[in-house]
Design a protein around this motif. Structure first.
Motif, short mmCIF file in Angstrom:
data_model
loop_
_atom_site.label_atom_id
_atom_site.label_comp_id
_atom_site.label_asym_id
_atom_site.label_seq_id
_atom_site.Cartn_x
_atom_site.Cartn_y
_atom_site.Cartn_z
N GLY A 97 0.83 -1.20 0.00
CA GLY A 97 0.00 0.00 0.00
C GLY A 97 0.86 1.25 0.00
O GLY A 97 1.54 1.54 0.96
N VAL A 98 0.85 1.97 -1.13
CA VAL A 98 1.63 3.21 -1.24
C VAL A 98 0.64 4.36 -1.26
O VAL A 98 -0.40 4.27 -1.92
N PRO A 99 0.90 5.47 -0.54
CA PRO A 99 -0.01 6.62 -0.58
C PRO A 99 -0.30 7.05 -2.02
O PRO A 99 0.61 7.02 -2.87
N ALA A 100 -1.53 7.44 -2.30
CA ALA A 100 -1.96 7.70 -3.68
C ALA A 100 -1.02 8.63 -4.43
O ALA A 100 -0.67 8.37 -5.58
N SER A 101 -0.59 9.71 -3.78
CA SER A 101 0.19 10.69 -4.53
C SER A 101 1.62 10.21 -4.78
O SER A 101 2.34 10.80 -5.57
N PHE A 102 2.04 9.13 -4.13
CA PHE A 102 3.38 8.59 -4.37
C PHE A 102 3.36 7.50 -5.44
O PHE A 102 4.40 7.05 -5.88
N LYS A 103 2.16 7.05 -5.82
CA LYS A 103 2.05 5.91 -6.75
C LYS A 103 2.77 6.18 -8.07
O LYS A 103 2.78 7.29 -8.57
N GLY A 104 3.34 5.11 -8.63
CA GLY A 104 3.98 5.23 -9.94
C GLY A 104 5.38 5.77 -9.86
O GLY A 104 6.22 5.27 -9.12
N ILE A 105 5.65 6.84 -10.65
CA ILE A 105 7.01 7.35 -10.78
C ILE A 105 7.62 7.84 -9.46
O ILE A 105 8.76 7.50 -9.16
N PRO A 106 6.89 8.65 -8.63
CA PRO A 106 7.57 9.18 -7.44
C PRO A 106 8.16 8.10 -6.53
O PRO A 106 9.33 8.20 -6.16
N ILE A 107 7.39 7.06 -6.24
CA ILE A 107 7.93 6.03 -5.35
C ILE A 107 9.08 5.29 -6.03
O ILE A 107 10.06 4.90 -5.38
N ALA A 108 8.98 5.14 -7.36
CA ALA A 108 10.06 4.50 -8.10
C ALA A 108 11.35 5.31 -7.97
O ALA A 108 12.43 4.76 -7.76
N LEU A 109 11.21 6.66 -8.06
CA LEU A 109 12.39 7.52 -7.95
C LEU A 109 13.01 7.42 -6.57
O LEU A 109 14.24 7.36 -6.43
N ILE A 110 12.16 7.43 -5.54
CA ILE A 110 12.70 7.38 -4.18
C ILE A 110 13.39 6.03 -3.95
O ILE A 110 14.48 5.97 -3.36
N THR A 111 12.79 4.96 -4.48
CA THR A 111 13.44 3.64 -4.40
C THR A 111 14.79 3.68 -5.10
O THR A 111 15.79 3.17 -4.57
N ALA A 112 14.83 4.27 -6.29
CA ALA A 112 16.08 4.37 -7.04
C ALA A 112 17.13 5.13 -6.23
O ALA A 112 18.31 4.79 -6.26
N GLY A 113 16.68 6.16 -5.49
CA GLY A 113 17.59 6.93 -4.65
C GLY A 113 18.25 6.05 -3.61
O GLY A 113 19.46 6.13 -3.37
N ILE A 114 17.43 5.17 -2.98
CA ILE A 114 17.98 4.29 -1.95
C ILE A 114 18.94 3.29 -2.58
O ILE A 114 20.01 2.99 -2.03
N LEU A 115 18.59 2.81 -3.77
CA LEU A 115 19.46 1.88 -4.49
C LEU A 115 20.79 2.56 -4.85
O LEU A 115 21.87 1.96 -4.73
N ALA A 116 20.69 3.84 -5.26
CA ALA A 116 21.90 4.59 -5.60
C ALA A 116 22.79 4.72 -4.38
O ALA A 116 24.03 4.66 -4.46
N MET A 117 22.15 4.90 -3.20
CA MET A 117 22.90 5.01 -1.96
C MET A 117 23.66 3.72 -1.69
O MET A 117 24.82 3.74 -1.29
#
Lengths: 199, 195, 186
Positions: free
Chosen positions: A170-190
């Motif tokens: 369950g991801v908050p509606a406004s995070f769905k799709g690209i935004p949550i993907a970007l934040i995930t990518a950020g953690i992966l980059a870390m």
């Protein structure tokens, strides 16, 4: 030995997606499933190695001797576009099975900035592998391109795996799709930053 | 569609970064500071306006089959023009943005506008469309750069706001993804509220 | 069809060729201006044109550019252009200024690809200011961690070491020039 350093550097330390930001469009666009991520990565690896080889020859045996290095951008993109077309035609004739697997990704690759990016990088940037900084030779360039593409694939597949899991959380509606993907990518980059200093 | 709305739609309704999610490579790669983001945005705008105008003028003359390759050649020419001009007159910015300047060729925004707008509209409207989308892109990149610079370096446009060191992660690669992700959420919330 | 694409390509190539000819001078000038700027940032006031008095010096298999700064006929300093490949992100190019006694009059980064916010702090006065007025004969050009006198940039030891490496290379180049001059004077 030097070849090993090039590979580790291109795959982990200077990962093309997570530290150089090349090829982000397919990274966000076709990373919903692990299987499509694999297909895209294989197609990129194929085209990247081939185009780096051709653009390397073009740069050192045509553009530099004629003194028209400023035509680099325009000639490289034309070579890549033509190569992608050719690969598509040849693949269709020779190996329909491979064409089935990679075919739909090929047209997308012309505008994948990772391919043009690596082609320009290997002929202009001085790399330091081992002791002296130098412009890569042909063999090293192709190794660098293959390793970059492998790094691209590695990041793609890991990322697709995470996104498959995210689908059922369950991801908050406004995070769905690209935004949550970007934040995930950020953690992966870390996580990939942990590799810096390795070479 | 009125002339004014052609310009304004690029900033909010069809914002290339936050709504259409196009041209992500330079968006993430060059926004380590507000001034770098702005420079990249303006460079892209330059190519976008010129290629839009020329493509709208020649669109009728080019057969459909070689449409895309011809557009790529035209765009690549303007990118090279930009490279030469920047090397001559803005060498330090050219060096900072580095690889991302030639990569404007494969920026989906530029080819996308050629396909979606310029080949169906007249030169003036295409120029306005280029200005609008370009401004939207520039604005987005400047904002991302601003946030990253402020959090990572405690400065705005290279002016130190607070003393001390910021959270460096925001200037490095992970910060690019995370800041863009959160800004996108913020943009969604704000545009929802405006409706 | 192919003809059409051909025409587009030829027109574009011709236009770019023309622009290239027009901007070639400006690009060359910009490069010279950059070098001159770096020179005047690191040596005391001069009234010659060091960029046109350029000398090349071979040191340890590399060729380095040295720009002498003069007031009238008196040398007031030397700007040495050095590069090191030991940086964290790749090559770092520096301009290092010495007065005739070997004191460092200034250092300036010409180009680098260090991490923004970490290694890039070498372009801040806080770091490069520590070298002004120091003589490498007594000031040990390595970071404190390695037993030298340089205050390293926080969390960027590799960059600081590379900077030290470039500085000592520049100093060796300076010593070479000095000994060559002494010989020719005798």
């Amino acid at each position: 030995m030097e070849i090993l350093i090039i590979v580790i550097s291109a795959v982990f330390v200077n990962n093309i997606l997570l530290s150089q930001f090349l090829g982000i469009c397919p990274f966000l666009g076709v990373s919903n499933k692990v299987s499509t991520a694999l297909g895209m990565s294989a197609a990129v690896m194929f085209v990247m190695a081939l185009s780096t080889m051709v653009t390397y020859l073009l740069q050192h045996y045509v553009l530099v001797p004629l003194g028209i290095e400023y035509m680099q951008t325009i000639s490289f993109i034309l070579v890549i576009a033509a190569l992608v077309q050719m690969v598509e035609i040849v693949l269709k004739k020779i190996s329909p099975a491979l064409y089935q697997a990679l075919g739909i990704f090929l047209p997308l690759i012309t505008t994948n900035c990772a391919v043009l990016g690596v082609a320009i990088m290997v002929v202009t940037k001085e790399f330091t592998f081992g002791s002296e900084a130098h412009i890569l030779n042909m063999g090293e360039s192709v190794v660098y391109a293959l390793a970059s593409a492998f790094g691209f694939g590695l990041a793609m597949v890991i990322f697709a795996g995470i996104r498959e899991q995210l689908e059922i959380v369950g991801v908050p509606a406004s995070f769905k799709g690209i935004p949550i993907a970007l934040i995930t990518a950020g953690i992966l980059a870390m996580a990939f930053m942990g590799f810096s200093g390795l070479v | 569609m009125s002339r004014l709305s052609i310009i304004t739609k690029g900033i909010i309704k069809e914002n290339p970064t936050f709504v259409l999610v196009l041209g992500m490579c330079p968006t993430l790669g060059t926004t380590t500071s507000a001034i770098n983001g702005m420079g990249m945005g303006l460079a892209t705008t330059f190519v976008l306006i010129l290629s839009n105008v020329v493509i709208s003028l020649v669109a009728g003359l080019i057969p459909a089959k070689v449409r895309i390759p011809s557009y790529i050649v035209i765009i690549a020419s303007f990118v090279t023009l930009l490279q030469l001009l920047m090397q001559a007159f803005l060498p330090s910015l050219y060096e900072t943005l580095g690889l991302f300047i030639p990569l404007i060729v494969v920026n989906c925004i530029v080819l996308g506008r050629a396909e979606a707008f310029a080949n169906k509209n007249n030169a003036l409207d295409s120029a306005l469309d280029g200005i609008g989308i370009g401004l939207g892109f520039t604005l987005s990149l400047t904002i991302i750069g601003l946030v990253r610079e402020l959090l990572g370096n405690l400065s705005i446009f290279d002016m130190k706001i607070f003393n001390g060191d910021g959270a460096l992660a925001f200037v490095l690669a992970p910060g690019a993804f995370i800041v863009l992700g959160y800004l996108m959420v913020l943009f969604r919330k704000l545009t929802e509220r405006m409706k | 069809m192919t003809l059409c694409l051909g025409i587009v390509t030829i027109v574009c190539a011709a236009l770019l060729g023309a622009v290239n000819i027009l901007t070639a001078d400006a690009i060359a000038q910009a490069a010279v201006a950059k070098t001159e700027q770096a020179i005047s940032a690191v040596v005391p006031a001069f009234d010659n044109r060091p960029a046109s008095d350029r000398m090349t010096l071979s040191l340890e298999g590399e060729s380095l550019a040295v720009y002498p700064a003069k007031q009238g006929d008196n040398p007031v300093g030397y700007a040495v252009e050095v590069s090191t490949s030991k940086g964290f992100g790749g090559t770092i190019k520096l301009m290092v200024g010495f007065d005739p006694d070997g004191n460092i009059t200034g250092t300036s980064v010409i180009s680098h690809s260090e991490t923004p916010g970490l290694g890039s702090k070498m372009t801040e006065q806080k770091f490069y200011g520590q070298f002004v007025g120091k003589n490498p004969a007594s000031f040990r050009l390595s970071v404190k961690k390695d037993g030298g006198d340089i205050d390293a940039i926080t969390a960027s030891t590799i960059t600081s070491r590379a900077y030290a490496d470039a500085l000592s290379k520049a100093y060796r180049a300076f010593q070479n020039i000095k000994s060559n001059q002494n010989q020719s004077e005798k």
